[in-house]
Design an enzyme around this catalytic site. Structure first.
Site, mmCIF file in Angstrom:
data_model
loop_
_atom_site.group_PDB
_atom_site.id
_atom_site.type_symbol
_atom_site.label_atom_id
_atom_site.label_comp_id
_atom_site.label_asym_id
_atom_site.label_seq_id
_atom_site.Cartn_x
_atom_site.Cartn_y
_atom_site.Cartn_z
ATOM 1 N N CYS A 77 0.833 -1.214 0.000
ATOM 2 C CA CYS A 77 0.000 0.000 0.000
ATOM 3 C C CYS A 77 0.867 1.264 0.000
ATOM 4 O O CYS A 77 1.535 1.528 -0.986
ATOM 5 C CB CYS A 77 -0.982 -0.065 1.162
ATOM 6 S SG CYS A 77 -2.469 0.883 0.821
ATOM 7 N N HIS A 169 -3.181 -5.349 1.894
ATOM 8 C CA HIS A 169 -2.467 -5.571 3.164
ATOM 9 C C HIS A 169 -2.405 -7.051 3.551
ATOM 10 O O HIS A 169 -3.226 -7.514 4.342
ATOM 11 C CB HIS A 169 -3.185 -4.804 4.288
ATOM 12 C CG HIS A 169 -3.029 -3.335 4.181
ATOM 13 N ND1 HIS A 169 -2.010 -2.649 4.799
ATOM 14 C CD2 HIS A 169 -3.747 -2.412 3.500
ATOM 15 C CE1 HIS A 169 -2.110 -1.371 4.517
ATOM 16 N NE2 HIS A 169 -3.154 -1.191 3.728
ATOM 17 N N GLU A 171 -0.551 -8.453 5.552
ATOM 18 C CA GLU A 171 -0.208 -8.615 6.980
ATOM 19 C C GLU A 171 -1.451 -8.595 7.869
ATOM 20 O O GLU A 171 -1.349 -8.888 9.059
ATOM 21 C CB GLU A 171 0.796 -7.526 7.410
ATOM 22 C CG GLU A 171 0.233 -6.130 7.674
ATOM 23 C CD GLU A 171 -0.117 -5.337 6.412
ATOM 24 O OE1 GLU A 171 -0.068 -5.901 5.296
ATOM 25 O OE2 GLU A 171 -0.478 -4.148 6.549
HETATM 26 N N1 GLN Z 1 -3.965 6.116 1.219
HETATM 27 C C1 GLN Z 1 -2.695 5.931 1.850
HETATM 28 C C2 GLN Z 1 -1.642 6.772 1.186
HETATM 29 O O1 GLN Z 1 -1.658 7.280 0.248
HETATM 30 C C3 GLN Z 1 -2.258 4.486 1.796
HETATM 31 C C4 GLN Z 1 -3.145 3.662 2.655
HETATM 32 C C5 GLN Z 1 -2.520 2.457 3.224
HETATM 33 O O2 GLN Z 1 -1.309 2.291 3.257
HETATM 34 N N2 GLN Z 1 -3.362 1.621 3.745
HETATM 35 O O3 GLN Z 1 -0.661 7.004 1.563
#
Ligand code: GLN
Length: 188
Positions: A77, A169, A171
């Site tokens: 992410c 995610h 994890e």
């Molecule tokens: N929306 C977040 C970002 O841009 C990322 C979200 C996440 O890591 N769960 O940084």
């Protein structure tokens, strides 16, 4: 084997749990010298603009880029947002490790968080639950990037050389398939 988990912001402790389940020793990385003991690095999810600011503050931008030249990095992410070539947000300094562009929060507000079963790889035949939290979308994929999973034609798990990136995610579930894939890709 020892795997570093960037521990300056975001969901690093859950990654540490997943690694422990695989009998891998996690090392919390905050300072450059800690990278020396790592065979690979996980950059967790969190807030990419904040992580970027802190990477600068802790002088970690160049050390991580150097690390990536010989050792694998897995970004989830926000971690993938940082690893991308361009995340189209001037507050994020991209590490340019995976040749993709990113649209932050690209899944929109209504479905900013969701969970879906996804198939991993063409030959791997794994199916896992993927949890998306204000997830980014990947586009403008470079030639060297392999798409390992997608949802309705949208790439959600990619690999370039030794590096991996997921917009979800792994994890946050009990399933350790994705971490295992990363660990098994590292020959020590
Ligand atoms: N929306 C977040 C970002 O841009 C990322 C979200 C996440 O890591 N769960 O940084």
């Amino acid at each position: 084997m020892q795997i570093g988990v960037l521990a300056i912001q975001g969901g690093f402790s859950k990654h540490e749990n997943s690694l422990r389940k695989l009998n891998v020793n996690p090392i919390e990385v905050k300072y450059e010298y800690q990278l020396n003991n790592c065979d690979g690095l996980i950059i967790p999810g969190g807030e990419s603009t904040t992580i970027s600011k802190l990477l600068n503050k802790y002088y970690l931008i160049n050390p991580i880029k150097e690390f990536a030249k010989t050792k694998p990095i897995f970004g989830t992410c926000a971690g993938l947002i940082l690893m991308s070539r361009n995340s189209n947000d001037s507050r994020v300094e991209n590490l340019n490790i995976i040749d993709v562009e990113i649209n932050r929060n690209g899944w929109g507000r209504q479905i900013s968080s969701f969970s879906q079963m996804i198939k991993i790889g063409q030959n791997l035949n794994y199916e896992i639950e993927a949890i998306f939290i204000r997830a980014p979308k990947i586009f403008n994929i470079g030639e060297k990037v392999e798409v390992l999973a997608e949802i309705n034609g949208e790439p959600v798990f990619v690999k370039q050389g030794i590096h991996f990136g997921a917009t979800f995610h792994p994890e946050l579930t009990e399933d350790i398939t994705i971490h295992k894939l990363f660990i098994e890709s590292i020959a020590v």
